[in-house]
Design an enzyme around this catalytic site. Structure first.
Site, PDB file in Angstrom:
ATOM      1  N   ILE A   6      27.735 -21.432  17.479  1.00 16.05           N
ATOM      2  CA  ILE A   6      27.137 -20.158  17.119  1.00 16.05           C
ATOM      3  C   ILE A   6      25.673 -20.362  16.852  1.00 16.05           C
ATOM      4  O   ILE A   6      24.963 -21.156  16.089  1.00 16.05           O
ATOM      5  CB  ILE A   6      27.624 -19.724  15.713  1.00 16.05           C
ATOM      6  CG1 ILE A   6      29.103 -19.920  15.601  1.00 16.05           C
ATOM      7  CG2 ILE A   6      27.010 -18.160  15.489  1.00 16.05           C
ATOM      8  CD1 ILE A   6      29.729 -19.402  14.213  1.00 16.05           C
ATOM      9  N   ASN A  77      24.637 -15.255  18.947  1.00 17.85           N
ATOM     10  CA  ASN A  77      24.432 -14.037  18.237  1.00 17.85           C
ATOM     11  C   ASN A  77      22.750 -13.869  17.894  1.00 17.85           C
ATOM     12  O   ASN A  77      22.274 -12.796  17.424  1.00 17.85           O
ATOM     13  CB  ASN A  77      25.000 -14.585  16.633  1.00 17.85           C
ATOM     14  CG  ASN A  77      24.223 -14.007  15.732  1.00 17.85           C
ATOM     15  OD1 ASN A  77      24.483 -12.870  15.170  1.00 17.85           O
ATOM     16  ND2 ASN A  77      23.490 -14.495  14.777  1.00 17.85           N
ATOM     17  N   TYR A 144      13.445  -4.721  23.372  1.00 16.63           N
ATOM     18  CA  TYR A 144      14.835  -5.118  22.517  1.00 16.63           C
ATOM     19  C   TYR A 144      15.798  -4.323  23.358  1.00 16.63           C
ATOM     20  O   TYR A 144      16.637  -4.961  23.833  1.00 16.63           O
ATOM     21  CB  TYR A 144      14.893  -4.590  21.313  1.00 16.63           C
ATOM     22  CG  TYR A 144      16.050  -4.893  20.532  1.00 16.63           C
ATOM     23  CD1 TYR A 144      16.405  -5.976  20.247  1.00 16.63           C
ATOM     24  CD2 TYR A 144      16.868  -3.800  20.071  1.00 16.63           C
ATOM     25  CE1 TYR A 144      17.652  -6.315  19.403  1.00 16.63           C
ATOM     26  CE2 TYR A 144      17.967  -3.871  19.116  1.00 16.63           C
ATOM     27  CZ  TYR A 144      18.410  -5.331  19.052  1.00 16.63           C
ATOM     28  OH  TYR A 144      19.406  -5.472  18.486  1.00 16.63           O
ATOM     29  N   LYS A 148      19.020  -6.409  25.555  1.00 13.78           N
ATOM     30  CA  LYS A 148      20.230  -5.944  25.321  1.00 13.78           C
ATOM     31  C   LYS A 148      20.994  -5.498  26.332  1.00 13.78           C
ATOM     32  O   LYS A 148      22.298  -5.858  26.706  1.00 13.78           O
ATOM     33  CB  LYS A 148      20.540  -5.373  23.900  1.00 13.78           C
ATOM     34  CG  LYS A 148      19.807  -5.722  22.627  1.00 13.78           C
ATOM     35  CD  LYS A 148      20.793  -7.163  22.453  1.00 13.78           C
ATOM     36  CE  LYS A 148      20.498  -7.840  21.169  1.00 13.78           C
ATOM     37  NZ  LYS A 148      21.161  -9.209  20.995  1.00 13.78           N
ATOM     38  N   VAL A 179      23.811  -2.924  10.862  1.00 12.72           N
ATOM     39  CA  VAL A 179      24.032  -3.779   9.985  1.00 12.72           C
ATOM     40  C   VAL A 179      22.725  -4.113   8.959  1.00 12.72           C
ATOM     41  O   VAL A 179      21.727  -4.212   9.457  1.00 12.72           O
ATOM     42  CB  VAL A 179      24.383  -5.254  10.575  1.00 12.72           C
ATOM     43  CG1 VAL A 179      25.046  -6.161   9.470  1.00 12.72           C
ATOM     44  CG2 VAL A 179      25.661  -4.850  11.739  1.00 12.72           C
ATOM     45  N   THR A 181      20.629  -6.323   7.978  1.00 20.70           N
ATOM     46  CA  THR A 181      20.111  -7.626   8.112  1.00 20.70           C
ATOM     47  C   THR A 181      18.444  -7.842   7.905  1.00 20.70           C
ATOM     48  O   THR A 181      17.915  -6.491   7.728  1.00 20.70           O
ATOM     49  CB  THR A 181      20.410  -8.205   9.580  1.00 20.70           C
ATOM     50  OG1 THR A 181      19.899  -7.312  10.436  1.00 20.70           O
ATOM     51  CG2 THR A 181      21.768  -8.100   9.535  1.00 20.70           C
TER      52      THR A 181
END
Length: 241
Positions: A6, A77, A144, A148, A179, A181
């Protein structure tokens, strides 16, 4: 023994994925620039922007894995939302660094992962943590969104190629939703000139509309354990499961 590699385990979703998978008894190796305090998780320090070193990182990952592994899963991730800004006003060095971390690194790691496991007959999976930003354009997120979207399309190509292999690697690029974060903190710290949707993302936080990292990791793990990647296809959104 199920083995998980990960990236980006020092915080956020990556931290929770490593923590929960380790607590469930799996063998977990975490990769990040800074050490994580995670019991039971082996840690390898690496800067994913240093892409010329990533094949060696994959060598180190496999060298640390138990010989009796029944399955291998790579979870790409790690990611960054910077640089935030309208194209024409973005720092080129920051753009290059983001492309390396968000897209080049997952591609190189996936390439090495598939190569090393070509003759492995057990379960082999790649989970790319994508974003709705890869499927919808947002002003101020040119880099970004592009990285992605690239990660999504890379996953489509790998799925197509692996469908013809005797011992295929299953792959999915999954969006985790919105999320709570440090990435969200970065977004809220930006200004409206650089990111016209700034106020909307501030509202998400104020109204409690952000999912926790714990919940999101649980959903991703449940998806991985209960969903056939080949039936779903290479593009998914955790909110649909």
């Amino acid at each position: 023994m199920n083995v998980y590699f990960i990236t980006g385990v020092s915080k956020g979703i990556g931290f929770e994925l490593a923590k929960q998978l380790s607590e469930a008894g799996h063998f977990v190796v975490g990769i990040a620039r800074t050490m994580s305090e995670l019991d039971g998780v082996k840690f390898i320090s690496a800067d994913l922007s240093e892409t010329d070193k990533l094949e060696s990182v994959m060598d180190e990952l496999f060298a640390s894995a138990p010989q009796n592994a029944k399955s291998f899963t790579l979870i790409n991730n790690a990611g960054m939302v910077d640089p935030i800004g309208l194209i024409g006003a973005v720092n080129a060095v920051e753009m290059t660094n983001a492309i390396a971390v968000n897209l080049t690194a997952p591609m190189i790691l996936s390439n090495a992962f598939i190569s090393k496991l070509k003759d492995f007959k057990g379960s082999k999976r790649i989970i790319n943590i994508s974003s709705g930003a890869g499927r919808k354009a947002y002003e101020g997120w040119g880099t970004y969104c592009t990285t992605k979207a690239g990660l999504d399309h890379f996953s489509r190509v790998v799925a197509l190629e692996q469908s013809k292999e005797e011992y295929p690697v299953e792959i999915v690029s999954i969006a985790p939703g919105i999320v709570d974060t440090s990435m969200q903190e970065t977004i809220r710290a930006s200004n409206e000139d650089a990111f016209p949707l700034h106020d909307q993302f501030v509202t998400y936080k104020e109204q409690g509309l952000l999912s926790s990292t714990e919940q999101t990791a649980q959903k991703i793990i449940s998806f991985a354990e209960n969903v056939d990647f080949r039936e779903v296809g290479p593009i998914a959104d955790v909110r649909n499961y």
